[in-house]
Design an enzyme around this catalytic site. Structure first.
Site, PDB file in Angstrom:
ATOM      1  N   HIS A   1       0.754  -1.239  -0.014  1.00 26.62           N
ATOM      2  CA  HIS A   1      -0.191  -0.051  -0.021  1.00 26.62           C
ATOM      3  C   HIS A   1       0.873   1.156   0.111  1.00 26.62           C
ATOM      4  CE1 HIS A   1      -3.581  -2.088   0.454  1.00 26.62           C
ATOM      5  NE2 HIS A   1      -3.399  -2.721   1.423  1.00 26.62           N
TER       6      HIS A   1
ATOM      7  N   HIS B   1       2.814  -8.178   6.590  1.00 28.59           N
ATOM      8  CA  HIS B   1       1.990  -8.089   5.549  1.00 28.59           C
ATOM      9  C   HIS B   1       0.871  -8.977   6.054  1.00 28.59           C
ATOM     10  CE1 HIS B   1      -0.437  -7.911   1.920  1.00 28.59           C
ATOM     11  NE2 HIS B   1      -0.319  -9.072   1.739  1.00 28.59           N
TER      12      HIS B   1
END
Length: 262
Positions: free
Chosen positions: A68, A177
């Site tokens: 992101h 993650h």
């Protein structure tokens, strides 16, 4: 040299508990350097400049990103203005910022590198292993005493294989993650510290730090639902502490932190 590595910070609840816990653990374990993954810090996706400043002011010395990295468009305007933000090294696209930074900590140089994995990930990236190897073998890159790699990837097997391939070449491969702390913190045979996932900081009674019903609608029932983050609730704080010998550059101790509010 003792390093505190904080797992994915998710939203305001994550930022708030990080601000509370950093001074506690820095004092408790004699921490010299703090790294945090901040790719979910701004309402779950991306990192704004104000939230970057907030985390630095809280005592984070280096912030890594992940898939992101560009969700908050303003990052393209400020990433080259700050000096403690590390975006993925192995991007294919031309993107501002750098994927590896060397910090000086009382005469000891600490390199922090951020890399994206490939399995089950949607970003186009250069092969993680060879991207890092190019960095290690580049004569123009500063040779640091300590090298911490944040491997931001989905598949546990990919993370393990990556770490074993680099065993002895870097100080630690600390993976992020998946937001779920794994029970495999260890030192590999040649001295590299490793964990498959450090975990996350944020809302504890949801899914990956998000409100559970919004995640269920999308992942279970395939509805067009947006992941939501609650403004209040009990929180958790996940991190690992590693102790690295600056002379050898290898990890001598690693253990996880899993604090959950009740």
């Amino acid at each position: 040299m003792k390093i505190l590595f904080i797992g994915d910070i998710v939203g305001k609840l994550g930022r708030d508990i990080v601000k509370e816990m950093i001074p506690i653990y820095v004092k408790k374990y004699g921490i010299d350097f703090v790294i945090a993954n901040g790719e979910n810090a701004s309402h779950g996706k991306g990192l704004t400049r104000s939230n970057y400043d907030e985390l630095i002011d809280a005592g984070v010395d280096a912030i890594t990103l992940g898939n992101h990295y560009k969700n908050k468009i303003e990052i393209t305007h400020y990433i080259d203005e700050v000096d403690r933000l590390v975006r993925p090294l192995n991007l294919v696209e031309d993107f501002p910022g750098v994927g590896s930074i060397v910090f000086d900590v009382e005469g000891v140089s600490i390199r922090v590198t951020n890399i994206l994995g490939q399995a089950f990930m949607h970003d186009q990236v250069q092969v993680p292993y060879f991207s890092l190897l190019s960095l290690l073998e580049n004569p123009d890159e500063e040779k640091a005493d300590i090298h911490i790699v944040d491997y931001h990837a989905e598949a546990t097997g990919e993370k393990q294989g990556f770490a074993y391939a680099l065993d002895g070449l870097v100080s630690a491969v600390l993976c992020t993650h998946t937001h779920v702390q794994t029970n495999d913190a260890k030192i590999l045979p040649n001295g590299t510290g490793f964990i498959s996932d450090v975990g996350m900081c944020g809302f504890k009674d949801g899914v990956l730090g998000f409100e559970k019903d919004s995640v269920i609608k999308k992942t279970v029932f395939n509805e067009n639902s947006r992941f939501e983050i609650p403004d209040e609730g009990l929180r958790q704080f996940n991190a690992v502490v590693i102790d690295v010998d600056p002379k050898s550059g290898l990890t001598t101790e690693i253990f996880p932190i899993n604090y959950i509010e009740k």
